[in-house]
Scaffold this motif. Structure first.
Motif, short mmCIF file in Angstrom:
data_model
loop_
_atom_site.label_atom_id
_atom_site.label_comp_id
_atom_site.label_asym_id
_atom_site.label_seq_id
_atom_site.Cartn_x
_atom_site.Cartn_y
_atom_site.Cartn_z
N LEU A 114 -23.38 12.66 32.20
CA LEU A 114 -22.36 12.46 31.17
C LEU A 114 -22.93 12.56 29.76
O LEU A 114 -22.16 12.68 28.79
CB LEU A 114 -21.68 11.10 31.36
CG LEU A 114 -20.93 10.89 32.67
CD1 LEU A 114 -20.31 9.51 32.69
CD2 LEU A 114 -19.86 11.95 32.86
N ALA A 115 -24.24 12.50 29.63
CA ALA A 115 -24.86 12.51 28.31
C ALA A 115 -24.52 13.76 27.49
O ALA A 115 -24.23 13.65 26.29
CB ALA A 115 -26.38 12.36 28.44
N PRO A 116 -24.54 14.97 28.07
CA PRO A 116 -24.17 16.14 27.26
C PRO A 116 -22.77 16.07 26.68
O PRO A 116 -22.54 16.56 25.56
CB PRO A 116 -24.31 17.30 28.26
CG PRO A 116 -25.30 16.83 29.26
CD PRO A 116 -25.03 15.37 29.40
N PHE A 117 -21.83 15.45 27.41
CA PHE A 117 -20.47 15.33 26.88
C PHE A 117 -20.44 14.40 25.66
O PHE A 117 -19.78 14.69 24.66
CB PHE A 117 -19.53 14.80 27.96
CG PHE A 117 -19.37 15.73 29.13
CD1 PHE A 117 -18.76 16.95 28.97
CD2 PHE A 117 -19.85 15.37 30.38
CE1 PHE A 117 -18.60 17.81 30.04
CE2 PHE A 117 -19.69 16.23 31.46
CZ PHE A 117 -19.08 17.45 31.29
N TYR A 118 -21.14 13.28 25.75
CA TYR A 118 -21.17 12.33 24.63
C TYR A 118 -21.84 12.96 23.40
O TYR A 118 -21.33 12.85 22.28
CB TYR A 118 -21.91 11.06 25.03
CG TYR A 118 -21.23 10.25 26.10
CD1 TYR A 118 -19.86 10.00 26.03
CD2 TYR A 118 -21.94 9.73 27.17
CE1 TYR A 118 -19.22 9.25 27.01
CE2 TYR A 118 -21.31 8.98 28.16
CZ TYR A 118 -19.95 8.75 28.08
OH TYR A 118 -19.32 8.02 29.05
N VAL A 119 -22.96 13.62 23.61
CA VAL A 119 -23.68 14.23 22.49
C VAL A 119 -22.88 15.38 21.90
O VAL A 119 -22.81 15.55 20.67
CB VAL A 119 -25.08 14.70 22.95
CG1 VAL A 119 -25.78 15.45 21.83
CG2 VAL A 119 -25.92 13.50 23.39
N GLY A 120 -22.25 16.18 22.75
CA GLY A 120 -21.42 17.28 22.25
C GLY A 120 -20.25 16.78 21.42
O GLY A 120 -19.92 17.36 20.37
N SER A 121 -19.62 15.70 21.86
CA SER A 121 -18.52 15.13 21.09
C SER A 121 -19.01 14.58 19.76
O SER A 121 -18.37 14.78 18.72
CB SER A 121 -17.84 14.02 21.90
OG SER A 121 -16.80 13.42 21.17
N ALA A 122 -20.15 13.90 19.77
CA ALA A 122 -20.70 13.36 18.53
C ALA A 122 -21.07 14.47 17.56
O ALA A 122 -20.86 14.35 16.34
CB ALA A 122 -21.92 12.49 18.84
N ALA A 123 -21.62 15.57 18.07
CA ALA A 123 -21.97 16.70 17.21
C ALA A 123 -20.72 17.32 16.59
O ALA A 123 -20.72 17.71 15.40
CB ALA A 123 -22.74 17.75 18.00
N SER A 124 -19.63 17.39 17.34
CA SER A 124 -18.38 17.92 16.80
C SER A 124 -17.81 17.00 15.73
O SER A 124 -17.26 17.47 14.73
CB SER A 124 -17.36 18.12 17.93
OG SER A 124 -17.82 19.06 18.88
N VAL A 125 -17.93 15.69 15.94
CA VAL A 125 -17.48 14.74 14.91
C VAL A 125 -18.30 14.90 13.63
O VAL A 125 -17.75 14.88 12.52
CB VAL A 125 -17.57 13.30 15.44
CG1 VAL A 125 -17.32 12.29 14.33
CG2 VAL A 125 -16.57 13.08 16.57
N ALA A 126 -19.60 15.08 13.77
CA ALA A 126 -20.46 15.27 12.60
C ALA A 126 -20.09 16.56 11.88
O ALA A 126 -20.03 16.59 10.63
CB ALA A 126 -21.92 15.30 13.04
#
Length: 240
Positions: A114-126
C-alpha cells in the motif's frame, strides 16, 4: 492496466477540450486533485471490482500530458517550443525510469504494497499545492505578451487591436495567431492514426512484458524494475 489506459485516452479528450474553453491551469489542477484522491482510495479497496472502478476513475484524471504541452505552447515563444517540449518528454521518461525501482523499494517497507499508493497521493497533493500558488494562467500571460508587443505602436491603433483581440477571443475562444490559416485534416488524421497505433503497441508491451519475464525467466520485482528503468532511459535519450 487496460482499463486505465482506455480511460486515460478519454481523459485526454475531455481535458483538452475543457482547457480550450476554460484554462490550462484549471485543468492541470483538476488532474492533480483527481490523481491524489483516487490514488489514495486505491489503498482502501477491499476487492478486485472496487480496484477496477477506482483505477478507471484514476485514469479519467490522468490525461493531462497534452494539456501540459499546450500550456508550454501558449507561454513559450515559437523558437523555443521544441526545446521545452523535448524537456517535458524527457521528464516523462525520467519518471518512467525512476518509478518502478522506487515503487519496489516502497513495497518492501513495513507498510507493504500500500505504500506506493500513499506516496503517490502525497506527491499529487504536493504538485497541486505548488501549482495552485505558482502556476500562472497561460491565457493571461499570452494576453500580457500581446500588450507588451503593442507597447511601441501607435496608442490608438494598439487600443483598437487590443479590443479586437478581446472580442475575437470571447467569441472564438482560444485562437492562436501563429496557427496555420487552414487545417489539413488528412494529414492530421494520418498523424493521429499513427500515434494511436504506436501508443497501443507501446502500452501493450509495457503492460505484458513484466508478466512475461516473470513467467519465462522467474524475474522478481527488482529485475522487472530494472527493465522498466532501462526503458525510461531509452525514452529520455530519444526525447533529447
Amino acid at each position: 492496466q487496460g482499463l486505465f489506459n482506455a480511460m486515460q485516452i478519454v481523459s485526454s479528450l475531455w481535458m483538452g477540450m475543457l482547457s480550450d474553453y476554460t484554462s490550462r491551469r484549471l485543468v492541470l489542477l483538476m488532474s492533480m486533485a483527481g490523481s491524489a484522491t483516487f490514488m489514495l482510495l486505491s489503498a482502501f479497496c477491499t476487492s478486485v471490482p472496487q480496484l477496477f472502478v477506482v483505477r478507471g476513475l484514476l485514469g479519467l484524471f490522468s490525461g493531462s500530458f497534452p494539456v501540459g504541452e499546450a500550456f508550454i505552447a501558449s507561454i513559450v515563444p515559437g523558437a523555443d517550443r521544441p526545446k521545452y517540449m523535448a524537456m517535458l518528454g524527457a521528464c516523462n521518461g525520467l519518471v518512467f525510469m525512476l518509478a518502478p525501482p522506487f515503487g519496489a523499494l516502497l513495497a518492501a517497507t513495513p507498510i507493504g504494497l500500500l505504500a506506493p499508493f500513499y506516496v503517490g497521493s502525497a506527491a499529487s497533493v504536493a504538485a497541486f499545492t505548488y501549482g495552485y500558488f505558482k502556476l500562472p494562467n497561460a491565457h493571461d500571460l499570452e494576453r500580457a505578451r500581446r500588450v507588451e508587443q503593442m507597447a511601441g505602436a501607435d496608442p490608438s491603433k494598439a487600443m483598437v487591436r487590443l479590443r479586437w483581440d478581446m472580442l475575437r477571443r470571447h467569441f472564438l475562444k482560444n485562437v492562436d495567431d501563429d496557427a496555420p490559416a487552414s487545417t489539413h485534416w488528412l494529414t492530421v488524421s494520418l498523424v493521429c492514426a499513427g500515434a494511436g497505433v504506436l501508443g497501443a503497441v507501446q502500452m501493450a508491451f509495457v503492460s505484458t512484458s513484466p508478466f512475461y519475464v516473470q513467467a519465462m525467466f522467474g524475474w522478481d520485482q527488482s529485475g522487472v524494475g530494472g527493465m522498466m528503468s532501462l526503458m525510461g532511459v531509452s525514452a529520455i535519450f530519444a526525447q533529447l
